[in-house]
Design a protein around this motif. Structure first.
Motif, PDB file in Angstrom:
ATOM      1  N   ASP A 195      19.838  31.040 -10.330  1.00  0.00           N
ATOM      2  CA  ASP A 195      20.759  30.035 -10.636  1.00  0.00           C
ATOM      3  C   ASP A 195      21.720  30.017  -9.694  1.00  0.00           C
ATOM      4  O   ASP A 195      22.301  28.706  -9.383  1.00  0.00           O
ATOM      5  CB  ASP A 195      21.232  30.414 -12.139  1.00  0.00           C
ATOM      6  N   GLU A 196      22.230  31.032  -9.163  1.00  0.00           N
ATOM      7  CA  GLU A 196      23.384  30.998  -8.310  1.00  0.00           C
ATOM      8  C   GLU A 196      22.881  30.427  -6.875  1.00  0.00           C
ATOM      9  O   GLU A 196      23.545  29.778  -6.099  1.00  0.00           O
ATOM     10  CB  GLU A 196      24.032  32.316  -8.033  1.00  0.00           C
ATOM     11  N   ILE A 197      21.439  31.156  -6.532  1.00  0.00           N
ATOM     12  CA  ILE A 197      20.973  30.154  -5.515  1.00  0.00           C
ATOM     13  C   ILE A 197      20.946  28.800  -5.705  1.00  0.00           C
ATOM     14  O   ILE A 197      21.071  27.930  -4.535  1.00  0.00           O
ATOM     15  CB  ILE A 197      19.621  30.852  -5.034  1.00  0.00           C
ATOM     16  N   ARG A 198      20.272  28.233  -6.669  1.00  0.00           N
ATOM     17  CA  ARG A 198      20.153  26.892  -6.933  1.00  0.00           C
ATOM     18  C   ARG A 198      21.552  26.241  -6.908  1.00  0.00           C
ATOM     19  O   ARG A 198      21.571  24.932  -6.305  1.00  0.00           O
ATOM     20  CB  ARG A 198      19.875  26.821  -8.419  1.00  0.00           C
ATOM     21  N   LYS A 199      22.860  26.749  -7.163  1.00  0.00           N
ATOM     22  CA  LYS A 199      23.875  26.044  -6.964  1.00  0.00           C
ATOM     23  C   LYS A 199      24.228  25.907  -5.623  1.00  0.00           C
ATOM     24  O   LYS A 199      25.013  24.987  -5.107  1.00  0.00           O
ATOM     25  CB  LYS A 199      25.119  27.055  -7.685  1.00  0.00           C
ATOM     26  N   VAL A 200      24.162  26.756  -4.775  1.00  0.00           N
ATOM     27  CA  VAL A 200      24.509  26.692  -3.444  1.00  0.00           C
ATOM     28  C   VAL A 200      23.594  25.789  -2.844  1.00  0.00           C
ATOM     29  O   VAL A 200      24.095  24.776  -1.952  1.00  0.00           O
ATOM     30  CB  VAL A 200      24.139  28.081  -2.682  1.00  0.00           C
ATOM     31  N   LYS A 201      22.340  25.594  -3.195  1.00  0.00           N
ATOM     32  CA  LYS A 201      21.549  24.535  -2.659  1.00  0.00           C
ATOM     33  C   LYS A 201      21.809  23.251  -3.105  1.00  0.00           C
ATOM     34  O   LYS A 201      21.791  22.236  -2.140  1.00  0.00           O
ATOM     35  CB  LYS A 201      19.917  24.844  -2.804  1.00  0.00           C
ATOM     36  N   GLU A 202      22.247  23.086  -4.234  1.00  0.00           N
ATOM     37  CA  GLU A 202      22.555  21.860  -4.845  1.00  0.00           C
ATOM     38  C   GLU A 202      24.016  21.355  -4.330  1.00  0.00           C
ATOM     39  O   GLU A 202      24.263  20.244  -3.923  1.00  0.00           O
ATOM     40  CB  GLU A 202      22.439  21.697  -6.157  1.00  0.00           C
ATOM     41  N   GLN A 203      25.009  22.447  -4.570  1.00  0.00           N
ATOM     42  CA  GLN A 203      26.503  21.776  -4.072  1.00  0.00           C
ATOM     43  C   GLN A 203      26.924  22.433  -2.951  1.00  0.00           C
ATOM     44  O   GLN A 203      28.096  21.912  -2.456  1.00  0.00           O
ATOM     45  CB  GLN A 203      27.180  22.398  -5.238  1.00  0.00           C
ATOM     46  N   GLY A 204      26.335  23.414  -2.447  1.00  0.00           N
ATOM     47  CA  GLY A 204      26.968  24.043  -1.178  1.00  0.00           C
ATOM     48  C   GLY A 204      27.959  25.204  -1.627  1.00  0.00           C
ATOM     49  O   GLY A 204      28.294  25.104  -3.028  1.00  0.00           O
ATOM     50  N   PRO A 205      28.381  25.972  -0.844  1.00  0.00           N
ATOM     51  CA  PRO A 205      29.530  26.945  -1.367  1.00  0.00           C
ATOM     52  C   PRO A 205      30.694  26.347  -1.506  1.00  0.00           C
ATOM     53  O   PRO A 205      31.088  25.011  -0.953  1.00  0.00           O
ATOM     54  CB  PRO A 205      29.423  28.032  -0.060  1.00  0.00           C
ATOM     55  N   THR A 206      31.676  26.999  -2.305  1.00  0.00           N
ATOM     56  CA  THR A 206      32.939  26.361  -2.467  1.00  0.00           C
ATOM     57  C   THR A 206      33.627  26.766  -1.244  1.00  0.00           C
ATOM     58  O   THR A 206      33.481  27.573  -0.247  1.00  0.00           O
ATOM     59  CB  THR A 206      33.529  27.163  -3.521  1.00  0.00           C
ATOM     60  N   GLN A 207      34.534  25.657  -0.892  1.00  0.00           N
ATOM     61  CA  GLN A 207      35.249  25.900   0.324  1.00  0.00           C
ATOM     62  C   GLN A 207      36.152  27.277   0.299  1.00  0.00           C
ATOM     63  O   GLN A 207      36.305  27.885   1.381  1.00  0.00           O
ATOM     64  CB  GLN A 207      36.437  24.644   0.434  1.00  0.00           C
ATOM     65  N   VAL A 208      36.674  27.682  -0.693  1.00  0.00           N
ATOM     66  CA  VAL A 208      37.362  28.855  -0.930  1.00  0.00           C
ATOM     67  C   VAL A 208      36.642  30.123  -0.608  1.00  0.00           C
ATOM     68  O   VAL A 208      36.987  30.903   0.010  1.00  0.00           O
ATOM     69  CB  VAL A 208      37.969  29.093  -2.355  1.00  0.00           C
ATOM     70  N   ASP A 209      35.412  29.963  -1.081  1.00  0.00           N
ATOM     71  CA  ASP A 209      34.406  30.968  -0.582  1.00  0.00           C
ATOM     72  C   ASP A 209      34.241  31.140   0.879  1.00  0.00           C
ATOM     73  O   ASP A 209      34.043  32.240   1.613  1.00  0.00           O
ATOM     74  CB  ASP A 209      33.122  31.327  -1.481  1.00  0.00           C
ATOM     75  N   LEU A 210      34.026  29.947   1.484  1.00  0.00           N
ATOM     76  CA  LEU A 210      33.611  29.726   2.913  1.00  0.00           C
ATOM     77  C   LEU A 210      34.998  30.484   3.690  1.00  0.00           C
ATOM     78  O   LEU A 210      34.856  31.024   4.768  1.00  0.00           O
ATOM     79  CB  LEU A 210      33.380  28.267   3.140  1.00  0.00           C
ATOM     80  N   GLU A 211      36.208  29.858   3.110  1.00  0.00           N
ATOM     81  CA  GLU A 211      37.356  30.564   3.955  1.00  0.00           C
ATOM     82  C   GLU A 211      37.527  31.933   3.694  1.00  0.00           C
ATOM     83  O   GLU A 211      37.844  32.580   4.909  1.00  0.00           O
ATOM     84  CB  GLU A 211      38.672  29.868   3.296  1.00  0.00           C
ATOM     85  N   LYS A 212      36.949  32.862   2.853  1.00  0.00           N
ATOM     86  CA  LYS A 212      36.837  34.044   2.580  1.00  0.00           C
ATOM     87  C   LYS A 212      36.063  34.742   3.709  1.00  0.00           C
ATOM     88  O   LYS A 212      36.299  35.559   4.615  1.00  0.00           O
ATOM     89  CB  LYS A 212      36.272  34.522   1.349  1.00  0.00           C
TER      90      LYS A 212
END
Length: 953
Positions: A862-879
């Motif tokens: 499900d977490e993979i699905r979320k990244v595929k549908e929505q992309g990562p959050t900008q906060v996580d990308l900044e990390k």
């Protein structure tokens, strides 16, 4: 958080030897205290070792202790530790495991960082959870660690606030406590296996029935599941108090400012009105010998151990330190002899060792162990005892003693040369041991001077006396750990006593120390030349073309004062050989590396290198072959001689060949007992069928290796240096390195031949599947979710794949661990390659209970699905961005990073600028680009589910 269990096997205990320290011929000024002590007679050895004058230390009125030291390695970084003299040994019966549980709770809600805000905040600052931010709980202590950047005043201030919160301000919220129960239970579940089951049986004997045997830090399932929140709050209030705590701060900081901040933050901490006594527990000597045999169906080897316990000898005075040097010399010499036995044609054991050192609970010990060959338990046991008896009767030789002392001198010199490059972590560990165990802490200067002088005072008779003191027939435990199927072959106590008697009545002969006066090479090679020089200014390096066609890439640095790393590769590898020759080819370099070189046998070479910093090893991989190693300036010529020797005078000795093959075959005897091996083998077979290049070797495979064919293949792979690339990184100058390159690299042989590696077209299936394996006694599951496929290898694609790994790991921890309390550890792992064709592998792994794994697989997907549908959050990308930036800042000042990066760039024929241009490249990574990579490579049609479950009941 890592659980600290210091007694996994008795032979893992470390000795209290001297700190290792390159040969520096510069004049020195002796530390005044060392000069004063050594100028006096032997009674001055009673003088206490002086405390390190480079650290600021103090104690606040409430009893809180601090250590502060400025150290600029690495630059703009600081390491902070909070030590608490509270571990599992202090727990009552209703508190078992709560010291460790409390450690967990300090990451799940603090006064200034409620719930999971601590981890989130620090990740935003580039601190990695698990590798940077960590903690452990032991029997006697709990320790928290936080390495952070020191060039950000706000972050530095908040780092100290974290320490203050850890010290006394855990919120211990009931909801968070109940959520963490599942995490700790999964940690406990993951630790269960053969080692833990056997440890539960032998700990009471090994620890003489002391309290330590009943206080493993992980605790019990019953208490973890059912303890009342008030119980852990009372434990926290009772023991987390300033008189039992210390902060250690070492790094690129202003010590005076840090001291003022510590006083400001920690001075208001209160002690209980009537503090409970912090009792010191010990392991008492029983003045008797003990014996035990423990078996388990999943144990892979038979291990015999002799543990002879003695009262602890603390190192407080100059004389104590001198005795620690004597013990270190004894350990080195006896282990040198045991090492020689493993290289004989028919070694009596797979591995063995002896150590005089620290035990636990106020005890030291002489610990001897061996790993038995199948059917040779008596032979292994008697051989270890025989060598101990041989030393007891005849002592050591003058040449052994001289070699060991010279080696320690060299190590002392090397440490001193690098003293201004010493990393902060090593200082922290010294101060940690001072606070927790009252160990002595001396300055780098003093340690160098006192070690240098004391080594000259050691005598062979004193070392032998140490052995006689520790190798006695009292307070001796004999312990055997073995697979269940070996139970009928294991000895009784009477049998072991008979073995001891048999060896005692043997007529032993004195050890003969075989050394060689010959040089490695029979003759100096004829020099070649440098025919072209190219400046690689973008990375402050250079590339030289040699007269024999070889290339040398040089990267001089000042990251270490005397460290030179070397790596070389040429195309070809095992890909050029048929399946029939594969095991000869894939084991050839290992066999050559285990043997001598040039004019020296294995044993002679090891003794020759014992006082030198020169270590070169050959390798043959699937697509390349080459050498890798390191040296200091003094050992650099020897390293180059070894390089030339591996190309022109390799050998596989008869004894080494027979010994190595025999030990490998013996080590494979019980591997099917190990659930991890069975799981890994099943994965490989399901992915690659019966392809011998991807599956674990079998006994017939190893027995099929032909000594002469292996040597011939090795010689063939190293017969043409014309398309080898050598990389040299470290503290050297052109003037120092040029004559060595001309003499030993430019002179290497060449042939006109095609060395290009072959594409073997070994890839995973195009469509995914599920593979379930049943193996193991414990009620636990291990899951690996994998994606495989073709890959577009570019710098941008690689960074996006790395970002996907990072952001998905964050989400998996948040979901599977923090929200669902279903795992102790989890994460994603990405790998990719360019040659021979672009391929990738992306893995997610975790361990959990048998009843939870299906739901947790769905949560991960499900977490993979979320990244595929929505992309990562900008906060996580900044990390991800800040972690990469901070890590890259440190990497750019590390020799090993540069060597690995040069190797990657040259192997993949990339641009050198990619090594230093990561910040620019990062700008190309966006939410949308990571989302695109996730959709491109995490296709459910390419999902492989591998699941390990216990044996069917």
């Amino acid at each position: 958080m890592r659980i600290f269990q210091p007694l996994a096997l008795a032979f893992l205990f470390s000795s209290l030897g001297a700190n290792a320290a390159s040969h520096d011929k510069r004049p020195f000024s002796m530390h005044p205290q060392a000069k004063q002590i050594l100028a006096q007679d032997s009674t001055s050895w009673d003088q206490r070792l002086p405390f390190d004058d480079g650290v600021i230390t103090g104690k606040l009125e409430n009893g809180f202790t601090y250590y502060i030291r400025k150290n600029v390695e690495p630059e703009n970084r600081v390491t902070m530790y909070l030590a608490v003299k509270v571990g599992s040994i202090l727990e009552t019966e209703k508190e078992l495991g709560l010291a460790h549980f409390l450690e967990h709770m300090n990451f799940n809600g603090l006064k200034h960082f409620p719930k999971n805000e601590l981890v989130d905040y620090l990740q935003r600052a580039g601190v990695r959870f698990g590798s940077d931010l960590n903690a452990y709980t032991g029997f006697d202590e709990t320790v928290y660690q936080l390495p952070i950047p020191s060039d950000d005043p706000e972050l530095l201030k908040n780092g100290l606030q974290v320490m203050r919160d850890w010290a006394q301000d855990a919120l211990l919220d009931e909801e968070e406590i109940n959520k963490e129960r599942g995490v700790v239970l999964e940690e406990l579940r993951g630790s269960r296996g053969a080692q833990q089951r056997m440890r539960d049986q032998y700990y009471p004997l090994l620890l003489n029935g002391s309290r330590y045997a009943d206080r493993l830090p992980i605790g019990t399932e019953e208490i973890i599941t059912h303890f009342e929140p008030t119980t852990i709050r009372e434990f926290h209030q009772k023991w987390y108090r300033p008189d039992l705590q210390s902060i250690i701060v070492v790094g690129d900081i202003d010590p005076q400012m840090i001291e003022q901040e510590i006083k400001r933050l920690f001075a208001d901490m209160k002690k209980p009105a009537a503090p409970q006594e912090r009792k010191k527990y010990t392991v008492d000597l029983l003045d008797k010998n003990q014996f035990m045999v423990v078996t388990d169906p999943e144990m892979q080897y038979t291990v015999g151990q002799i543990i002879i316990k003695h009262p602890e000898e603390e190192v407080k005075t100059v004389g104590d330190y001198r005795r620690s040097l004597l013990k270190a010399v004894y350990n080195e010499m006896i282990n040198g002899r045991l090492g020689e036995l493993t290289q004989s044609a028919n070694p009596p054991f797979l591995q063995a060792g002896v150590d005089i050192g620290e035990f636990i609970g106020g005890l030291d010990n002489l610990s001897a162990y061996f790993v038995a060959k199948p059917g040779a338990i008596a032979e292994g046991f008697k051989s270890v005892v025989r060598e101990l008896d041989r030393v007891d009767e005849f002592g050591f030789t003058d040449s052994e003693f001289s070699r060991a002392v010279v080696s320690m001198h060299k190590n002392n010199e090397r440490a001193y040369v690098e003293r201004d490059k010493r990393r902060s972590d090593s200082y922290v560990n010294s101060y940690l041991a001072h606070f927790l165990k009252d160990n002595s802490v001396v300055s780098d200067e003093y340690r160098y001077q006192i070690t240098k002088e004391l080594l000259t005072t050691l005598t062979l008779s004193e070392v032998e006396a140490i052995g006689k003191q520790y190798y006695v027939d009292q307070n001796r435990d004999v312990l055997f750990l073995a697979p269940d199927k070996e139970e009928a072959n294991l000895p009784s106590e009477a049998t072991v006593n008979a073995w001891l008697g048999e060896v005692n009545h043997e007529t032993l002969t004195a050890y003969e120390d075989k050394v060689s006066d010959l040089p490695i090479l029979a003759a100096e090679p004829t020099k070649g030349s440098i025919v072209d020089r190219t400046d690689l200014s973008v990375i402050e390096a250079k590339s030289w073309k040699l007269s024999n066609g070889a290339t040398v890439v040089l990267k001089p640095t000042k990251f270490k004062n005397d460290e030179i790393l070397i790596h070389a590769f040429g195309p070809g590898g095992t890909s050029l050989y048929s399946d029939a020759d594969y095991f000869d080819a894939s084991n050839a370099a290992m066999l050559v590396n285990s043997s001598g070189l040039g004019q020296m046998s294995t044993v002679e070479l090891q003794k020759y290198l014992s006082d030198k910093k020169a270590n070169i090893s050959p390798f043959i991989g699937e697509r390349t072959q080459g050498i890798s190693g390191a040296a200091d300036r003094e050992g650099l010529k020897t390293a180059f001689e070894m390089i030339h020797g591996y190309f022109t005078a390799p050998r596989i000795e008869d004894d080494v060949f027979q010994s190595t093959i025999g030990r490998i075959v013996s080590s494979m005897e019980n591997r099917e007992n190990n659930p991890s091996f069975v799981f890994s083998e099943a994965i490989q077979k399901s992915l690659y069928g019966d392809n011998i290049r991807r599956n674990p070797a079998t006994v017939p495979d190893i027995q099929s290796i032909d000594q002469q064919k292996a040597l011939a293949i090795f010689e063939e792979r190293f017969a043409d240096a014309s398309n080898f690339t050598f990389m040299i990184v470290g503290s050297f100058t052109d003037e120092e390195i040029t004559p060595l390159i001309e003499q030993y690299i430019a002179s290497l042989p060449t042939q006109e031949r095609d060395n290009a590696a072959k594409d073997l077209h070994i890839v995973e299936p195009e469509k995914g599947f599920e593979k379930v394996v049943h193996k193991g006694k414990e009620d636990k599951a291990q899951v690996r979710l994998s994606f495989y496929g073709d890959y577009d290898y570019t710098e941008a694609e690689n960074l996006n794949m790395d970002a996907l790994e990072s952001v998905l790991s964050i989400k998996l921890i948040e979901r599977l661990r923090e929200d669902e309390s279903g795992v102790y550890g989890t994460g994603a792992s990405a790998s990719y390659r360019k040659q021979p064709s672009g391929r990738y592998a992306f893995h997610i792994g975790f361990g959990t209970s048998v009843d939870k794994y299906p739901a947790l697989i769905q949560s991960a997907l499900d977490e993979i699905r979320k990244v595929k549908e929505q992309g990562p959050t900008q906060v996580d990308l900044e990390k991800f961005f800040i972690e990469q930036k901070r890590q890259h800042e440190v990497n750019l000042k590390d020799n090993r990073f540069w060597l690995n990066s040069l190797n990657e760039v040259l192997t993949n024929e990339e641009e050198f600028v990619s090594i230093v241009n990561i910040q620019e490249d990062m700008k190309k990574v966006t939410v949308e680009s990571v989302k695109a990579v996730a959709n491109k490579y995490l296709d459910e049609d390419q999902l492989f589910k591998f699941i390990l479950l216990p044996d069917a009941k």
